[in-house]
Enzyme design. Structure first.
Site, PDB file in Angstrom:
ATOM      1  N   SER A  92     -93.568 -82.793  51.945  1.00 27.90           N
ATOM      2  CA  SER A  92     -93.118 -81.416  51.730  1.00 27.90           C
ATOM      3  C   SER A  92     -91.612 -81.277  51.940  1.00 27.90           C
ATOM      4  O   SER A  92     -90.980 -82.082  52.617  1.00 27.90           O
ATOM      5  CB  SER A  92     -93.857 -80.462  52.667  1.00 27.90           C
ATOM      6  OG  SER A  92     -95.239 -80.619  52.512  1.00 27.90           O
TER       7      SER A  92
HETATM    8  N1  SAH Z   1     -97.682 -82.609  55.163  1.00 26.49           N
HETATM    9  C1  SAH Z   1     -97.662 -83.670  54.192  1.00 26.49           C
HETATM   10  C2  SAH Z   1     -98.009 -83.075  52.836  1.00 26.49           C
HETATM   11  C3  SAH Z   1     -98.702 -84.037  51.980  1.00 26.49           C
HETATM   12  S1  SAH Z   1     -99.204 -83.371  50.450  1.00 26.49           S
HETATM   13  C4  SAH Z   1     -96.297 -84.313  54.152  1.00 26.49           C
HETATM   14  O1  SAH Z   1     -95.307 -83.605  54.344  1.00 26.49           O
HETATM   15  O2  SAH Z   1     -96.201 -85.522  53.888  1.00 26.49           O
HETATM   16  C5  SAH Z   1    -100.831 -82.813  50.803  1.00 26.49           C
HETATM   17  C6  SAH Z   1    -101.792 -83.835  51.319  1.00 26.49           C
HETATM   18  O3  SAH Z   1    -103.074 -83.195  51.433  1.00 26.49           O
HETATM   19  C7  SAH Z   1    -102.005 -85.032  50.388  1.00 26.49           C
HETATM   20  O4  SAH Z   1    -101.770 -86.203  51.094  1.00 26.49           O
HETATM   21  C8  SAH Z   1    -103.474 -84.913  49.956  1.00 26.49           C
HETATM   22  O5  SAH Z   1    -104.091 -86.149  49.766  1.00 26.49           O
HETATM   23  C9  SAH Z   1    -104.058 -84.160  51.130  1.00 26.49           C
HETATM   24  N2  SAH Z   1    -105.310 -83.461  50.844  1.00 26.49           N
HETATM   25  C10 SAH Z   1    -105.644 -82.711  49.762  1.00 26.49           C
HETATM   26  N3  SAH Z   1    -106.889 -82.243  49.867  1.00 26.49           N
HETATM   27  C11 SAH Z   1    -107.376 -82.705  51.066  1.00 26.49           C
HETATM   28  C12 SAH Z   1    -108.619 -82.575  51.742  1.00 26.49           C
HETATM   29  N4  SAH Z   1    -109.646 -81.879  51.236  1.00 26.49           N
HETATM   30  N5  SAH Z   1    -108.757 -83.177  52.941  1.00 26.49           N
HETATM   31  C13 SAH Z   1    -107.744 -83.901  53.476  1.00 26.49           C
HETATM   32  N6  SAH Z   1    -106.563 -84.077  52.888  1.00 26.49           N
HETATM   33  C14 SAH Z   1    -106.368 -83.489  51.690  1.00 26.49           C
END
Ligand code: SAH
Length: 209
Positions: A60
């Protein structure tokens, strides 16, 4: 030196955008964001931009990480449930402001990478789980604070059930075709929702990978 200047500039940008919590800002200044991205993107680590990570996901934007953390109203004696570990960057920020972080990621590859980086940074108050966050934490827990870092159309039922009374959930929600960071407060079993910044997140997806 140059890196320090880039970090300070980023913090000034976050302030200008309206992040006011000093603790949150000083932790963003300290956590090395370059550790959470590919080496060839390191020159962009302190730009206020979302960047690609593995599995077609993104780390993010720093301003969004800061804003969501601020809205969570950090409390050193609380535990946090985080859905969407991704790179582990948000997890690292949370680890300095809360007692323990319970984090769920559906992509095993991302979870394993995040574990390695957080371990390297000697961050030890994290409990990792490879699973579908839509199912909530796989034990009968209640959390004072929950953060979801992937976008959905509605509030996930099982996650709401794991939010304590007077607890706070911060997540991106779709309203009228746009995504907004939203703060949800549970009061006497009622949910009060407040919209904040307009954002762009990857979707919350069910099942694991
Ligand atoms: N906070 C993280 C954001 C990653 S993007 C950062 O800054 O790196 C969002 C993440 O949510 C992705 O890695 C995706 O795989 C995960 N995600 C999406 N749906 C999900 C679910 N149902 N359960 C767990 N993780 C999920």
């Amino acid at each position: 030196m140059i890196d320090n200047l880039k970090r300070i500039n980023l913090i000034l940008t976050l302030r200008k955008l309206g992040v006011t919590n000093h603790n949150v800002l000083s932790i963003l200044e300290k956590i090395p964001r370059e550790e959470f991205i590919d080496k060839d993107l390191n020159y962009k680590a302190y730009q206020n931009k979302a960047l690609p990570i593995d599995c077609n996901q993104t780390i993010s934007q720093p301003a969004v990480v800061a804003k969501m953390t601020e809205l969570l109203e950090p409390k050193q004696n609380s535990n946090v449930l985080e859905i969407g570990t991704g790179s582990g960057y948000q997890t690292a920020i949370l680890s300095k402001l809360f007692k323990r972080i319970y984090t769920i990621e559906r992509h095993n590859l991302l979870l394993e990478k995040a574990k390695k980086v957080l371990n390297k940074l000697k961050i030890t108050n994290i409990v990792f789980y490879h699973g579908d966050g839509l199912e909530g934490w796989p034990a009968k827990f209640a959390f004072d604070r929950i953060i979801i870092t992937a976008v959905s159309n509605s509030l996930p039922k099982k996650i709401i059930e794991q939010l304590s009374d007077n607890g706070i959930l911060v997540l991106p929600l779709i309203r009228g075709g746009e995504q907004y960071i939203s703060k949800v407060v549970k009061k006497n079993k009622k949910l009060i929702i407040e919209k904040s910044w307009r954002v762009r997140f990857v979707p919350l997806v069910s099942g694991i990978n």
